[in-house]
Scaffold this motif. Structure first.
Motif, PDB file in Angstrom:
ATOM      1  N   ILE A 251       0.831  -1.215   0.000  1.00 36.88           N
ATOM      2  CA  ILE A 251       0.000   0.000   0.000  1.00 36.88           C
ATOM      3  C   ILE A 251       0.862   1.259   0.000  1.00 36.88           C
ATOM      4  N   THR A 255      -0.038   0.917  -4.328  1.00 39.34           N
ATOM      5  CA  THR A 255      -1.125   0.050  -4.773  1.00 39.34           C
ATOM      6  C   THR A 255      -2.420   0.432  -4.063  1.00 39.34           C
ATOM      7  N   SER A 256      -3.487   0.537  -4.824  1.00 35.00           N
ATOM      8  CA  SER A 256      -4.775   0.946  -4.265  1.00 35.00           C
ATOM      9  C   SER A 256      -5.473  -0.217  -3.580  1.00 35.00           C
TER      10      SER A 256
END
Length: 289
Positions: A251, A255-256
């Motif tokens: 994260i 990265t979503s």
């Protein structure tokens, strides 16, 4: 082009923080920039990056796998038990990874065919697999492994630990898959909009099975490599601590949580940041508590 991409990317902030932490640690301890310490930073980040590479694929695909902490222990303990009863170490590793693949398939089945949310399904697997490991081993670590097995993660090549090369190879493979293959396109499409992906013929069942099996196998491999490095398969290894650091690295790397967005290089920076933080605390004699 590379500099322009870095300048406009979220990862630039991570790079700045990493450099700042190293410089602060260097000011407090001249060993911070010593080659041996740089190698140690890379070694300590390797396992987390390996696990985070697979976790990135899962998150980009719109999923979530919290069970990697327990599957980490399953991999190491399964290989250790197999070797203790006389199974050759290469077969013991394959058996451990196969067990993890089955558990990953169970995760995918619960999510895809029964409709259990990924958070609930993988959290349940986290506790179930951890409990099974403790029951099977009685909480007692396994050791006494062949030299060939321990050499996997203890040897160096050109002064660099083999673990770093494993991490580099898996990271490159994950990057190629995500950015340059049809499967990677499908992962990003499904994570971006599951409904649109289904309308374009992407099957959710195949996608989830592939992602969760890959995640489970890679988590098990991390456990095997740790057992090789320390010559002990600890049933208490991994757990929520491993899962937290892996997912946090993913994260932080950009990265979503909602899927569709993420890169392996960003994840690498996230894993490296954690390693630098831990290393800096040790060099400056700072209590992490």
């Amino acid at each position: 082009n590379i500099l322009r991409r870095l300048a406009g990317a979220q990862q630039l902030g991570i790079i700045v923080i990493i450099v700042a932490l190293i410089l602060i640690a260097q000011a407090a301890n001249p060993q911070a920039l010593a080659p041996a310490n740089i190698v140690e930073i890379l070694r300590s980040s390797a396992l987390y990056f390996i696990g985070a590479s697979a976790a990135t694929l899962v998150l980009v695909g719109g999923g979530l796998d919290l069970s990697i902490g327990s599957l980490f222990a399953v991999g190491g303990v399964s290989a250790g038990i197999a070797m203790n009863v006389g199974v050759p170490w290469p077969l013991a590793i394959l058996l451990a990874l196969l067990i993890c693949a089955v558990l990953g398939f169970v995760n995918a089945a619960l999510i895809t065919w029964i409709g259990v949310p990924p958070f609930i399904a993988t959290l349940g697997m986290l506790f179930a697999a951890s409990g099974i490991v403790i029951v099977v081993t009685g909480g007692v670590p396994r050791f006494g492994f062949p030299t060939g097995f321990t050499d996997l993660a203890q040897l160096n090549l050109f002064g660099i630990p083999l673990l770093v090369f494993y991490a580099l190879g898996i990271g490159v493979a994950a990057h190629v898959v995500l950015q340059h293959t049809v499967f990677g396109y499908n992962i990003r499409a499904f994570g971006g909009s599951a409904a649109a992906a289904r309308a374009n013929g992407i099957r959710a069942s195949r996608m989830n099975i592939s992602l969760y099996v890959i995640s489970a196998v890679v988590a098990g491999l991390c456990g095997v490599l740790l057992a090789s490095r320390v010559a002990t398969a600890d049933p208490g290894a991994g757990g929520t601590g491993f899962a937290f650091q892996v997912l946090a690295a993913v994260i932080i790397g950009g990265t979503s949580l909602f899927g569709g967005v993420g890169t392996i290089p960003g994840t690498a920076l996230g894993a490296l940041l954690f390693a630098v933080i831990n290393n800096s605390l040790a060099l400056t004699n700072t209590n992490p508590q």
